[in-house]
Design an enzyme around this catalytic site. Sequence first.
Site, PDB file in Angstrom:
ATOM      1  N   ASP A 149     -13.374 -14.762  16.525  1.00 12.25           N
ATOM      2  CA  ASP A 149     -14.638 -15.425  16.870  1.00 12.25           C
ATOM      3  C   ASP A 149     -15.736 -14.829  15.992  1.00 12.25           C
ATOM      4  OD1 ASP A 149     -15.935 -16.738  19.840  1.00 12.25           O
ATOM      5  OD2 ASP A 149     -17.215 -15.840  18.301  1.00 12.25           O
ATOM      6  N   ASP A 192     -16.606 -21.907  15.689  1.00 17.82           N
ATOM      7  CA  ASP A 192     -16.574 -20.544  15.131  1.00 17.82           C
ATOM      8  C   ASP A 192     -15.427 -19.709  15.705  1.00 17.82           C
ATOM      9  OD1 ASP A 192     -17.465 -19.795  17.703  1.00 17.82           O
ATOM     10  OD2 ASP A 192     -18.670 -18.163  16.865  1.00 17.82           O
ATOM     11  N   GLU A 193     -14.381 -20.370  16.156  1.00 14.00           N
ATOM     12  CA  GLU A 193     -13.369 -19.656  16.911  1.00 14.00           C
ATOM     13  C   GLU A 193     -11.988 -20.249  16.646  1.00 14.00           C
ATOM     14  OE1 GLU A 193     -14.437 -20.288  20.936  1.00 14.00           O
ATOM     15  OE2 GLU A 193     -13.155 -18.715  21.706  1.00 14.00           O
TER      16      GLU A 193
END
Length: 392
Positions: A9, A104-105
């Site tokens: 992340d 974002d992960e």
Amino acid sequence: VDRIFFHIDLDAFFAAVEMADNPSLKGKPVIVGAALGHRGVVSTCSYEARKYGVHSAQAISEARRLCPHAVFLPVRMNRYAEVSRKIMIEFRTFTPDVTQISIDEASLDMTGTEKLWGNCNDAGAKIKQRIQEATGLTVSIGIGSNRYVAKIASGLKKPDGLVAVARGREAEFLRTLPLEKLWGAGDVTRKALKDIGVTTIEGLQLISHNVLASKFGIANARFLHEASWGKDPGIYEDRCKFKSMQGERTFEYDTIDAENLESTLRRLSDEIFSRLYDSGEDSRTLSIKIRFSDFTCITRQCTRLASYRSSDQVFEDALRLLKGNWDGQRPVRLIGLGLHDIGLHTELQISLFPEEADSAEKARRVVESIKKQGKGKLIRARFLEQKNEKRR
Ligand code: TTP
Ligand code: MG
């Protein structure tokens, strides 16, 4: 085999991108969210701003009160999406099995990569370095024997963290955490747990299954029980089941006009491939659907060796299926096109055809950037030709 998962992340993602793009912001409290003077919320903020109590989803006005000297920036979603795509591509150089969870992960199955990248600490360090070099951003990594434990571990030492949970120690690891860290159990669940005397993860591990089930129902009880023991309750299962993207057109009048069918397929190919491209995922299975005037319907599908890299490739296969399955006589009421088994699972094949992937990808990017600049609609040359012909 013993499996190993990395959950990665990005740290303060939107704010970190702003800071990478404008280094003079480094070290400052940066708040990304609704534009100045507008009502709205904080999307995210740098860790410097978090010290003042600013956080995601907070009202901008509140953030301004808590940290008036912060730099406030509007959301530049296109830019973040672009950086996100770049990051996902980097992840895929470490393992072909990357499940993107959000912008974002990602959850990476790193099973069997030790020979390539070393033990998990080394592999983690290499991933961090690669992302730093490619984007200037930092990530936090959680490592575990299943996706759930890795996910929880990724959030424990932010920013720039790396937490590895040893195999066999999952339940013990969970016991050391406060109940708030149990992903999937929000405020409402925690309140209900308190009603039956459970305020810790250890308490949850030990409570009888029947008590839990009578309070939450069997499925939720199973989720909570497994989660508390550090077993993966299947949090990303629905993402692993491969998705489809489909589109279809019903004609105003049933048609036997081959050109009409062809140009409809062309448009559907553009539309569906564009959606696939935006998702950042891949597919190599295509289907077409033809519904005839009498409402009988056929579907035909084909699978390629490598993922579709352009709408031309999609169209090519769709057209072949149409030609092989329509006699040119039966009136068609509807035509549909679908891409299937969509996921991030065909990357290894891409590298088998680097040139092809490169040029198609470049062409695609040019089209995308022109679209974004709003320089009018791009029309395929052959449509123009057709129009001209009709005019003649
Ligand atoms: P997160 O990963 O939750 O947050 P983050 O990356 O900013 O910070 P960190 O992971 O270090 O705690 O979300 C990723 C991005 O999603 C975030 O940068 C902005 C956006 N986002 C919102 O727009 N609104 C929200 O409420 C949240 C939580 C995130
Ligand atoms: Mg993040």
